[in-house]
Motif scaffolding. Structure first.
Motif, PDB file in Angstrom:
ATOM      1  N   PRO A  84       0.852  -1.213   0.000  1.00 31.20           N
ATOM      2  CA  PRO A  84       0.000   0.000   0.000  1.00 31.20           C
ATOM      3  C   PRO A  84       0.876   1.247   0.000  1.00 31.20           C
ATOM      4  O   PRO A  84       1.782   1.379   0.815  1.00 31.20           O
ATOM      5  N   ARG A  85       0.620   2.152  -0.931  1.00 32.42           N
ATOM      6  CA  ARG A  85       1.440   3.370  -1.013  1.00 32.42           C
ATOM      7  C   ARG A  85       0.555   4.616  -1.108  1.00 32.42           C
ATOM      8  O   ARG A  85       0.849   5.557  -1.821  1.00 32.42           O
ATOM      9  N   ARG A  86      -0.555   4.581  -0.409  1.00 33.15           N
ATOM     10  CA  ARG A  86      -1.522   5.692  -0.389  1.00 33.15           C
ATOM     11  C   ARG A  86      -2.187   5.903  -1.753  1.00 33.15           C
ATOM     12  O   ARG A  86      -3.191   5.289  -2.020  1.00 33.15           O
ATOM     13  N   GLU A  87      -1.632   6.716  -2.624  1.00 26.75           N
ATOM     14  CA  GLU A  87      -2.382   6.979  -3.863  1.00 26.75           C
ATOM     15  C   GLU A  87      -2.223   5.878  -4.908  1.00 26.75           C
ATOM     16  O   GLU A  87      -2.827   5.948  -5.973  1.00 26.75           O
ATOM     17  N   TYR A  88      -1.427   4.868  -4.614  1.00 21.91           N
ATOM     18  CA  TYR A  88      -1.325   3.726  -5.533  1.00 21.91           C
ATOM     19  C   TYR A  88      -0.946   2.498  -4.727  1.00 21.91           C
ATOM     20  O   TYR A  88      -0.631   2.593  -3.530  1.00 21.91           O
ATOM     21  N   MET A  89      -0.998   1.342  -5.341  1.00 19.68           N
ATOM     22  CA  MET A  89      -0.619   0.113  -4.630  1.00 19.68           C
ATOM     23  C   MET A  89      -0.316  -0.995  -5.630  1.00 19.68           C
ATOM     24  O   MET A  89      -0.737  -0.957  -6.785  1.00 19.68           O
ATOM     25  N   MET A  90       0.401  -1.998  -5.134  1.00 18.61           N
ATOM     26  CA  MET A  90       0.542  -3.236  -5.895  1.00 18.61           C
ATOM     27  C   MET A  90      -0.037  -4.342  -5.030  1.00 18.61           C
ATOM     28  O   MET A  90       0.038  -4.284  -3.796  1.00 18.61           O
ATOM     29  N   ILE A  91      -0.647  -5.333  -5.673  1.00 14.09           N
ATOM     30  CA  ILE A  91      -1.100  -6.512  -4.936  1.00 14.09           C
ATOM     31  C   ILE A  91      -0.576  -7.758  -5.653  1.00 14.09           C
ATOM     32  O   ILE A  91      -0.160  -7.693  -6.815  1.00 14.09           O
ATOM     33  N   ALA A  92      -0.567  -8.891  -4.940  1.00 13.34           N
ATOM     34  CA  ALA A  92      -0.149 -10.148  -5.564  1.00 13.34           C
ATOM     35  C   ALA A  92      -0.985 -11.292  -4.996  1.00 13.34           C
ATOM     36  O   ALA A  92      -1.199 -11.372  -3.787  1.00 13.34           O
ATOM     37  N   LEU A  93      -1.481 -12.148  -5.908  1.00 17.11           N
ATOM     38  CA  LEU A  93      -2.254 -13.329  -5.508  1.00 17.11           C
ATOM     39  C   LEU A  93      -1.512 -14.584  -5.981  1.00 17.11           C
ATOM     40  O   LEU A  93      -0.997 -14.611  -7.100  1.00 17.11           O
ATOM     41  N   PRO A  94      -1.472 -15.603  -5.110  1.00 18.93           N
ATOM     42  CA  PRO A  94      -0.730 -16.825  -5.438  1.00 18.93           C
ATOM     43  C   PRO A  94      -1.470 -17.696  -6.447  1.00 18.93           C
ATOM     44  O   PRO A  94      -2.700 -17.746  -6.454  1.00 18.93           O
ATOM     45  N   ASN A  95      -0.703 -18.366  -7.302  1.00 14.86           N
ATOM     46  CA  ASN A  95      -1.256 -19.366  -8.215  1.00 14.86           C
ATOM     47  C   ASN A  95      -0.709 -20.745  -7.841  1.00 14.86           C
ATOM     48  O   ASN A  95       0.394 -20.846  -7.298  1.00 14.86           O
ATOM     49  N   PRO A  96      -1.447 -21.823  -8.148  1.00 15.40           N
ATOM     50  CA  PRO A  96      -1.005 -23.175  -7.760  1.00 15.40           C
ATOM     51  C   PRO A  96       0.393 -23.525  -8.277  1.00 15.40           C
ATOM     52  O   PRO A  96       1.126 -24.267  -7.623  1.00 15.40           O
ATOM     53  N   ALA A  97       0.794 -22.975  -9.420  1.00 17.42           N
ATOM     54  CA  ALA A  97       2.101 -23.324  -9.990  1.00 17.42           C
ATOM     55  C   ALA A  97       3.261 -22.663  -9.252  1.00 17.42           C
ATOM     56  O   ALA A  97       4.425 -22.870  -9.601  1.00 17.42           O
TER      57      ALA A  97
END
Lengths: 444, 444
Positions: B212-225
């Motif tokens: 979280p960076r206030r006016e923007y963000m990155m997220i990541a979701l895991p995949n089975p591989a």
């Protein structure tokens, strides 16, 4: 060689804008879907009258048409309320001499088209329905009267083709184009109170008449020939609704009960009710209004509003003034002209669109409410006593050229001040400048 | 003879709905614009993973697919926040064992299509692009793979063709159709953190990661591989924006400064950044969703939402459940079925659409805010101490089938209660049931 501008939509805003652009020396092509009203004088758009006020007059002044239009207009100095037991009460809109002016939409449009036709650098095309635009090349294609398709290339397009603008179509499918169309639960139907003998006005001539009935209302605006155009605004569905007025008996009973003083003046009521359409009321908001230096939307094409503040035409005319001012300021830097135009106008269009919806509830409901009337009374006193310090929202909207967004904000501040006076039971003190001195900061 | 239903749009909701309708014995024609993913296994819509939670699982349970899908899913039990100086902090989403599940959109869609293909009363048409509908006759025309046009008549049409639904087109030009499309100022770009050696997860597997960076963000979701799908959400314009990341140097500098712990895990960052599109995020609202007994819209076609609550698919699946329930309840009175469906779902679609926008600000900004984290901490304690009395908005939205509109309201009440506890500096007292007894009425 000056730019060629295609103005699509030859209604009120389009014909005004064409004249502004012609005065600046541009080559203007003005396209209108309907027939030329100069040869079809009966047909001049919707048979409706409009309330022309300060902003609209200022726009007409720029082309020297304000006085001529006012000569044919009927000034309305206030609201005349008709209660359910046929009692009348009157509220002035502004100070002595301030009025909104009932003008015929068709007649005003005709005057603008006639004036436009005097410019050699305006070419007008009637019966020309826009069926496609290319925003990259400022090209527009029309279906003409004979069914043929004709394509016109210009340097830029200005879209003044109303709430369901064809010129908005291509914008609408570009990425990140925000758009909303939102219908009021209320629809409307036009009716008439004809003139009496020898063009006699059957009610007070110089007022806008309202029959406020909370969830619905009727209004009437005077016409120079002595008749009044009435409009019934009512929900489509529900207890008191168009859905529940299906038979002659139902309509007769409803009008006799709800508008007893109007019925005797409406000899064609039943016929009109079942002949005239029930129309809907839409608010259109969108953004952006422009595409680079190629397309700009003005008027209802950019922001259709509901009619309850009587500002639709005035606001659209002010768009044209702003566009004209931006050209004055930024010359032929059209990217800058269009971008400044939209940035300056958008907050004001949003504000009047909000004010117009609020005013429905004010006209239909609040004008019949004791607390509201008490507040209006104090407001009137303040306006009279302190014309420099206190300006009502209605005054700012209707009798000034302050931005609509300012009128909206200021109205909220005014309301807080009025509520405070009432809460403090200080109605007697408002004549005392020392007391008021402590309150003016609320309006900053 | 049972009704024929044309379902237009064979994505997640369309294929689920086809199975529901087939189980009820209707003759179903399912049309999908894209190729058949069974023979194009690489191409299965957007390469994105979705968070499947209680509502979605309930919908899949109805066709016996929930367990199989969960087997391939990765449960995420909480949020893992990555600070700008690479510190980690973790917040559980719910109680012990409660998780949202990362599933591959393409894989889930494939499973649904495979299951649908087992029903003799479902006929599937791929590469069939809807180009017209007739709402009076429930007829739809498609451009087929070979370029030919084919027209299919049915008893009714269900439109599940997404945010820019062709099936919405004809509704959109009917009178009194309310519509809005509203774009977030933020866009997104997909990136990747590949698996390490032997499919090793490079970060905590069972969490949704947020930078979280206030006016923007990155997220990541895991995949089975073993890989993570990352998404950068950032304004299109402004200081920290996609507009300001035009060169390799700018992107490298930005990521090194802002996401220092992620960069070493993103070997293809620069390539991905300039190859993958920057996409926009739209909220679509409209009403009505149905036309008599002829057309009903479900899923994104009726209400596209932004992805920040992870509820888009769950909400769309719940639309299908509601439609199925209405048919159960009202049988073949289709006017009633469609009308009840829209009346029940509309307030909930509005609520999740609002919650999803709010959650952007929560994820990007508030999760880095001390006051907010303090509130979340108290909330967690209350949930643990008083599971019957206190249910968080997140729990109601994600781990229950309470209406979204209830979750939205209750969240506001919860917030007032939490603020009161903080204002009274009563954090120590919340373990005392007698103290809390005086507060529960705030949640009624």
């Amino acid at each position: 060689m000056k730019d060629t501008i295609s103005i699509i939509g030859g209604g009120l805003s389009g014909s005004l804008l064409a004249i502004y652009m012609a005065k600046r020396g541009f080559q203007v092509n003005l396209f209108e879907r309907r027939p030329d009203m100069r040869s079809n004088k009966i047909y001049a758009g919707k048979s409706i009258n409009l309330a022309l006020s300060t902003r609209g007059l200022r726009a007409l002044e720029r082309i020297g048409l304000d006085k001529e239009i006012l000569d044919d207009a009927i000034p309305m100095y206030g609201r005349m309320m008709h209660s359910a037991d046929s009692e009348l009460s009157y509220h002035a809109y502004g100070k002595e001499g301030q009025a909104i002016n009932s003008v015929s939409r068709g007649r005003l449009n005709l005057k603008l088209i006639e004036l436009a036709s005097e410019y050699e650098n305006i070419t007008m095309y009637f019966n020309a329905r826009c069926i496609d635009t290319d925003l990259e090349t400022a090209t527009a294609t029309f279906e003409m009267e004979d069914g043929s398709h004709q394509t016109f290339k210009a340097d830029r397009i200005m879209g003044t083709d109303g709430a369901f603008a064809a010129t908005r179509g291509k914008l609408q499918i570009t990425d990140r184009f925000n758009y909303s169309q939102s219908y009021l639960h209320v629809g409307y139907k036009e009716l008439v109170i004809p003139a009496g003998e020898a063009g006699k006005f059957m009610m007070e001539k110089n007022a806008l008449h309202i029959w406020p009935r909370r969830e619905y209302m009727m209004i009437a605006l005077p016409n120079p020939a002595g008749d009044f155009t009435c409009t019934l605004f009512m929900p489509f569905e529900g207890q008191n609704s168009f859905a529940n007025l299906q038979t002659k008996e139902e309509v007769t009973k409803f009008f006799n009960e709800k508008f007893p003083d109007a019925v005797p003046m409406m000899p064609t009521l039943i016929e009109d009710f079942f002949t005239n359409p029930t129309s809907s009321l839409v608010t259109v908001r969108c953004y952006p209004w422009v595409r680079k230096d190629k397309l700009a939307l003005l008027g209802d094409a950019a922001h259709a509003v509901v009619p309850f503040y009587g500002q639709g035409m005035n606001c659209s005319f002010e768009d044209c003034v702003e566009m004209d001012d931006c050209i004055e300021e930024f010359g032929t830097d059209w990217n800058k002209v269009f971008d400044e135009y939209q940035k300056r106008r958008k907050p004001n269009a949003d504000a009047i669109s909000e004010l117009a919806i609020q005013n429905y509830y004010e006209m239909a409901d609040k004008v019949a409410d004791a607390h509201f009337l008490h507040k209006k009374h104090i407001e009137h006193e303040l306006s009279d006593l302190y014309p420099e310090q206190y300006k009502s929202q209605y005054e700012l909207t209707t009798f000034s050229i302050s931005p609509y967004s300012y009128a909206l904000q200021q109205g909220q501040k005014n309301d807080a001040l009025l509520e405070k006076i009432i809460a403090e039971k200080a109605e007697d003190k408002i004549k005392d400048p020392a007391y008021m001195e402590g309150l003016w900061s609320m309006l900053k």
